[in-house]
Every structure is written in C-alpha cells, then in structure tokens.
Design a protein around this motif. Structure first.
Motif, PDB file in Angstrom:
ATOM      1  N   GLY A  46      42.203  12.481  -9.307  1.00 46.40           N
ATOM      2  CA  GLY A  46      42.580  13.013 -10.605  1.00 46.40           C
ATOM      3  C   GLY A  46      41.352  13.632 -11.246  1.00 46.40           C
ATOM      4  N   GLY A  47      41.574  14.598 -12.101  1.00 48.25           N
ATOM      5  CA  GLY A  47      40.450  15.291 -12.740  1.00 48.25           C
ATOM      6  C   GLY A  47      40.281  16.664 -12.137  1.00 48.25           C
ATOM      7  N   SER A  48      39.058  17.054 -11.939  1.00 47.14           N
ATOM      8  CA  SER A  48      38.707  18.375 -11.440  1.00 47.14           C
ATOM      9  C   SER A  48      39.254  18.645 -10.040  1.00 47.14           C
ATOM     10  CB  SER A  48      37.177  18.501 -11.429  1.00 47.14           C
ATOM     11  OG  SER A  48      36.749  19.541 -10.597  1.00 47.14           O
ATOM     12  N   PHE A  49      39.906  19.788  -9.876  1.00 46.33           N
ATOM     13  CA  PHE A  49      40.367  20.164  -8.542  1.00 46.33           C
ATOM     14  C   PHE A  49      39.174  20.452  -7.632  1.00 46.33           C
ATOM     15  CE2 PHE A  49      44.480  20.431 -10.445  1.00 46.33           C
ATOM     16  CZ  PHE A  49      45.358  20.183  -9.400  1.00 46.33           C
ATOM     17  N   ARG A  50      38.088  20.948  -8.182  1.00 49.67           N
ATOM     18  CA  ARG A  50      36.878  21.178  -7.373  1.00 49.67           C
ATOM     19  C   ARG A  50      36.375  19.851  -6.801  1.00 49.67           C
ATOM     20  NH1 ARG A  50      34.374  23.502  -3.587  1.00 49.67           N
ATOM     21  NH2 ARG A  50      32.148  23.580  -3.754  1.00 49.67           N
ATOM     22  N   PHE A  51      36.394  18.813  -7.620  1.00 51.47           N
ATOM     23  CA  PHE A  51      36.012  17.471  -7.167  1.00 51.47           C
ATOM     24  C   PHE A  51      36.882  17.069  -5.972  1.00 51.47           C
ATOM     25  CE2 PHE A  51      37.090  12.868  -7.757  1.00 51.47           C
ATOM     26  CZ  PHE A  51      35.873  12.333  -7.365  1.00 51.47           C
ATOM     27  N   GLY A  52      38.184  17.205  -6.109  1.00 54.60           N
ATOM     28  CA  GLY A  52      39.098  16.854  -5.029  1.00 54.60           C
ATOM     29  C   GLY A  52      38.865  17.684  -3.776  1.00 54.60           C
ATOM     30  N   GLN A  53      38.569  18.979  -3.945  1.00 51.19           N
ATOM     31  CA  GLN A  53      38.327  19.847  -2.797  1.00 51.19           C
ATOM     32  C   GLN A  53      37.050  19.460  -2.066  1.00 51.19           C
ATOM     33  OE1 GLN A  53      38.486  23.568  -4.887  1.00 51.19           O
ATOM     34  NE2 GLN A  53      40.715  23.735  -4.671  1.00 51.19           N
ATOM     35  N   ASN A  91      26.979  19.849  -2.832  1.00 48.51           N
ATOM     36  CA  ASN A  91      27.918  20.906  -3.193  1.00 48.51           C
ATOM     37  C   ASN A  91      27.823  21.293  -4.666  1.00 48.51           C
ATOM     38  OD1 ASN A  91      29.805  21.561  -0.753  1.00 48.51           O
ATOM     39  ND2 ASN A  91      29.370  19.369  -0.666  1.00 48.51           N
ATOM     40  N   ASP A  92      26.656  21.021  -5.256  1.00 48.86           N
ATOM     41  CA  ASP A  92      26.349  21.418  -6.639  1.00 48.86           C
ATOM     42  C   ASP A  92      27.367  20.924  -7.658  1.00 48.86           C
ATOM     43  OD1 ASP A  92      24.016  22.822  -5.855  1.00 48.86           O
ATOM     44  OD2 ASP A  92      25.240  24.529  -5.263  1.00 48.86           O
ATOM     45  N   PHE A  93      27.866  19.720  -7.457  1.00 50.27           N
ATOM     46  CA  PHE A  93      28.779  19.099  -8.406  1.00 50.27           C
ATOM     47  C   PHE A  93      27.983  18.035  -9.155  1.00 50.27           C
ATOM     48  CE2 PHE A  93      32.286  16.547  -9.991  1.00 50.27           C
ATOM     49  CZ  PHE A  93      33.251  17.503 -10.290  1.00 50.27           C
ATOM     50  N   ASP A  94      27.614  18.358 -10.408  1.00 46.82           N
ATOM     51  CA  ASP A  94      26.781  17.463 -11.204  1.00 46.82           C
ATOM     52  C   ASP A  94      27.544  16.226 -11.636  1.00 46.82           C
ATOM     53  OD1 ASP A  94      24.613  19.251 -11.139  1.00 46.82           O
ATOM     54  OD2 ASP A  94      25.439  20.375 -12.839  1.00 46.82           O
ATOM     55  N   LEU A  95      26.823  15.127 -11.774  1.00 49.45           N
ATOM     56  CA  LEU A  95      27.452  13.878 -12.198  1.00 49.45           C
ATOM     57  C   LEU A  95      28.103  14.004 -13.565  1.00 49.45           C
ATOM     58  CD1 LEU A  95      24.981  11.174 -10.870  1.00 49.45           C
ATOM     59  CD2 LEU A  95      27.139  11.963  -9.901  1.00 49.45           C
ATOM     60  N   GLU A  96      27.584  14.888 -14.425  1.00 44.91           N
ATOM     61  CA  GLU A  96      28.204  15.103 -15.729  1.00 44.91           C
ATOM     62  C   GLU A  96      29.622  15.665 -15.593  1.00 44.91           C
ATOM     63  OE1 GLU A  96      24.955  16.742 -15.213  1.00 44.91           O
ATOM     64  OE2 GLU A  96      24.144  14.783 -15.727  1.00 44.91           O
ATOM     65  N   GLU A  97      29.867  16.361 -14.489  1.00 48.05           N
ATOM     66  CA  GLU A  97      31.191  16.935 -14.241  1.00 48.05           C
ATOM     67  C   GLU A  97      32.212  15.886 -13.816  1.00 48.05           C
ATOM     68  OE1 GLU A  97      31.154  21.050 -12.293  1.00 48.05           O
ATOM     69  OE2 GLU A  97      29.256  20.162 -11.644  1.00 48.05           O
ATOM     70  N   LEU A  98      31.744  14.665 -13.526  1.00 46.87           N
ATOM     71  CA  LEU A  98      32.644  13.603 -13.086  1.00 46.87           C
ATOM     72  C   LEU A  98      33.481  13.015 -14.212  1.00 46.87           C
ATOM     73  CD1 LEU A  98      30.548  11.578 -10.491  1.00 46.87           C
ATOM     74  CD2 LEU A  98      32.627  12.896 -10.074  1.00 46.87           C
ATOM     75  N   VAL A  99      33.158  13.349 -15.455  1.00 46.00           N
ATOM     76  CA  VAL A  99      33.950  12.827 -16.568  1.00 46.00           C
ATOM     77  C   VAL A  99      35.408  13.223 -16.347  1.00 46.00           C
ATOM     78  CG1 VAL A  99      34.347  12.960 -19.052  1.00 46.00           C
ATOM     79  CG2 VAL A  99      32.015  12.899 -18.166  1.00 46.00           C
ATOM     80  N   GLY A 100      36.276  12.247 -16.339  1.00 41.42           N
ATOM     81  CA  GLY A 100      37.698  12.504 -16.106  1.00 41.42           C
ATOM     82  C   GLY A 100      38.106  12.500 -14.642  1.00 41.42           C
ATOM     83  N   CYS A 101      37.135  12.429 -13.724  1.00 42.46           N
ATOM     84  CA  CYS A 101      37.451  12.420 -12.290  1.00 42.46           C
ATOM     85  C   CYS A 101      37.569  10.987 -11.793  1.00 42.46           C
ATOM     86  CB  CYS A 101      36.364  13.138 -11.501  1.00 42.46           C
ATOM     87  SG  CYS A 101      36.246  14.898 -11.846  1.00 42.46           S
ATOM     88  N   ARG A 102      38.615  10.738 -11.037  1.00 45.13           N
ATOM     89  CA  ARG A 102      38.841   9.407 -10.472  1.00 45.13           C
ATOM     90  C   ARG A 102      39.418   9.557  -9.069  1.00 45.13           C
ATOM     91  NH1 ARG A 102      39.148   8.995 -15.720  1.00 45.13           N
ATOM     92  NH2 ARG A 102      38.456   7.097 -16.764  1.00 45.13           N
ATOM     93  N   ILE A 111      43.363  -1.304  -1.365  1.00 48.47           N
ATOM     94  CA  ILE A 111      43.424  -0.238  -2.369  1.00 48.47           C
ATOM     95  C   ILE A 111      42.200  -0.364  -3.269  1.00 48.47           C
ATOM     96  CG2 ILE A 111      44.698   0.750  -4.303  1.00 48.47           C
ATOM     97  CD1 ILE A 111      47.235  -0.611  -3.174  1.00 48.47           C
ATOM     98  N   PHE A 112      41.410   0.698  -3.348  1.00 48.14           N
ATOM     99  CA  PHE A 112      40.244   0.750  -4.215  1.00 48.14           C
ATOM    100  C   PHE A 112      40.390   1.939  -5.156  1.00 48.14           C
ATOM    101  CE2 PHE A 112      38.851  -0.925  -0.108  1.00 48.14           C
ATOM    102  CZ  PHE A 112      38.270  -2.127  -0.495  1.00 48.14           C
ATOM    103  N   TYR A 113      39.706   1.888  -6.279  1.00 47.85           N
ATOM    104  CA  TYR A 113      39.610   3.071  -7.128  1.00 47.85           C
ATOM    105  C   TYR A 113      38.157   3.263  -7.521  1.00 47.85           C
ATOM    106  CZ  TYR A 113      40.065  -0.483 -10.792  1.00 47.85           C
ATOM    107  OH  TYR A 113      39.914  -1.604 -11.565  1.00 47.85           O
ATOM    108  N   ILE A 114      37.793   4.516  -7.710  1.00 51.19           N
ATOM    109  CA  ILE A 114      36.428   4.871  -8.090  1.00 51.19           C
ATOM    110  C   ILE A 114      36.500   5.608  -9.415  1.00 51.19           C
ATOM    111  CG2 ILE A 114      34.347   6.144  -7.441  1.00 51.19           C
ATOM    112  CD1 ILE A 114      35.194   5.716  -4.501  1.00 51.19           C
ATOM    113  N   GLU A 115      35.779   5.081 -10.382  1.00 55.41           N
ATOM    114  CA  GLU A 115      35.769   5.616 -11.742  1.00 55.41           C
ATOM    115  C   GLU A 115      34.683   6.688 -11.897  1.00 55.41           C
ATOM    116  OE1 GLU A 115      37.826   4.973 -14.239  1.00 55.41           O
ATOM    117  OE2 GLU A 115      38.991   3.419 -13.272  1.00 55.41           O
ATOM    118  N   PRO A 116      34.658   7.424 -13.033  1.00 53.07           N
ATOM    119  CA  PRO A 116      33.681   8.492 -13.226  1.00 53.07           C
ATOM    120  C   PRO A 116      32.215   8.051 -13.137  1.00 53.07           C
ATOM    121  CG  PRO A 116      35.434   8.708 -14.827  1.00 53.07           C
ATOM    122  CD  PRO A 116      35.653   7.401 -14.123  1.00 53.07           C
ATOM    123  N   ASP A 117      31.935   6.777 -13.439  1.00 58.46           N
ATOM    124  CA  ASP A 117      30.546   6.301 -13.305  1.00 58.46           C
ATOM    125  C   ASP A 117      30.254   5.843 -11.879  1.00 58.46           C
ATOM    126  OD1 ASP A 117      31.935   3.919 -13.137  1.00 58.46           O
ATOM    127  OD2 ASP A 117      30.876   2.940 -14.779  1.00 58.46           O
TER     128      ASP A 117
END
Length: 183
Positions: A46-53, A91-102, A111-117
């Motif tokens: 969830g979050g950025s499609f770039r993150f998922g890609q 891949n030049d994806f900054d950690l600040e861009e992780l806000v909202g990405c899970r 089953i595990f989940y990974i939070e923005p931090d």
C-alpha cells in the motif's frame, strides 16, 4: 489509498487487494495488482506504486536458511528488511518517501507486515490488513473467519468488499493470490 488483506488457512495464505490508485480528488483503476508472488514470498503493498514496483521488480529477498526457518521473525528483521532498504536506496527511493507505504509479506505459513519506519510486525490473529480500508477489512474478517460455511476466498473477498463499501479510496476489481504454507 488501498486495502490489502492476508488470511491464513491450514494449508495456505490468501493475499488480496483492491485496484484503486487515488488521492484527495481522483481515483484511477490500475491494471497492475498490489499483490504478487516473489519467489516463495507473497507480497502486498500500500502507498506509492513506485515503492511496490521496486519491491516487485528489483528486490531479491535473501535466501531463507535452515537456521532462518526456525525463527522467521528474526529473519525478517535481520535479513529481509536490510536488503529491502538497500534495494530502495539503489533505486533512489528515499526513506522520507516511505510515509504511507506498507507491506504485507507472507512466507512459509507466516504473515508479517512492514511499516513505514521499516519495523516488522506480526499479529496474533490469523489475518491482517493494511491501507485506508484496514479497519473495515478487520471488522469483516473478525466476523467471517469463524464461519465454516464460507471459503477462505469468500472471506477475503468479503473483507475487500466491506472496505470498498465504506472507504472511498478502495475499489474493485480485486486481486487474490494464494501462497502455500511450505516448511
């Protein structure tokens, strides 16, 4: 915004998601699913499609050793997340861009989940959900999981339908994959 759901059964884990990409004033139905297989892993994001890609097309999860199999939670923290972070950096994806990405990561019946931090979580329930539809999916799963007359597929579908009904940022079509519980 999104809804991704995971539900463990005796022999597999179902991972399902919606198809909507949205912001405050527009929603677009995407062709690319938010759930996919990556080797023996099932992953939903969830979050950025770039993150998922980046996760889907550039990330190579570290091999799970015989010792790792004894403590997959430790594996996720010590090996999976550090390699994920390296892949995001490459891949030049900054950690600040992780806000909202899970992420939801399923492997070997866990089953595990990974939070923005980038912390790893694991709940006591046999299900989890992420995204703007999370609370609606949780409510649906809490009430349908005990029902023996519904298949696991129907329970995941019902959770996504509930999320789509109440959250304007969740919408079909839904994608559901199954990841076998391998040991």
């Amino acid at each position: 915004m999104t809804c991704v759901v995971a539900l463990r059964t005796d022999h597999s884990i179902l991972l399902g998601s919606d198809s909507l990409a949205s912001d405050t004033d527009i929603g677009v139905h995407r062709v690319d699913p938010k759930v996919f297989r990556l080797g023996e892993f099932g992953i939903g994001y969830g979050g950025s499609f770039r993150f998922g890609q980046i996760v889907q097309y550039f990330f190579n999860p570290p091999k799970i050793t015989k010792k790792d199999k004894q403590d997959l939670f430790s594996y996720m923290i010590r090996k999976f997340v550090p390699e994920l972070r390296k892949t995001l950096d490459r891949n030049d994806f900054d950690l600040e861009e992780l806000v909202g990405c899970r992420l939801i990561v399923v492997v070997r019946g866990e089953i595990f989940y990974i939070e923005p931090d980038l912390h790893v979580g694991r709940d006591v329930d046999e299900f989890t959900a992420i995204g703007s539809g999370q609370k609606y999916a949780y409510g649906s799963l809490l009430t349908t999981v005990p029902l023996n007359n519904l298949s696991a597929y129907d329970k995941v579908s019902a959770a996504l339908e509930a999320a789509a009904y109440f959250a304007i940022s969740v919408s079909p079509p839904f994608h559901i994959i199954e990841v076998e519980n391998e040991n």
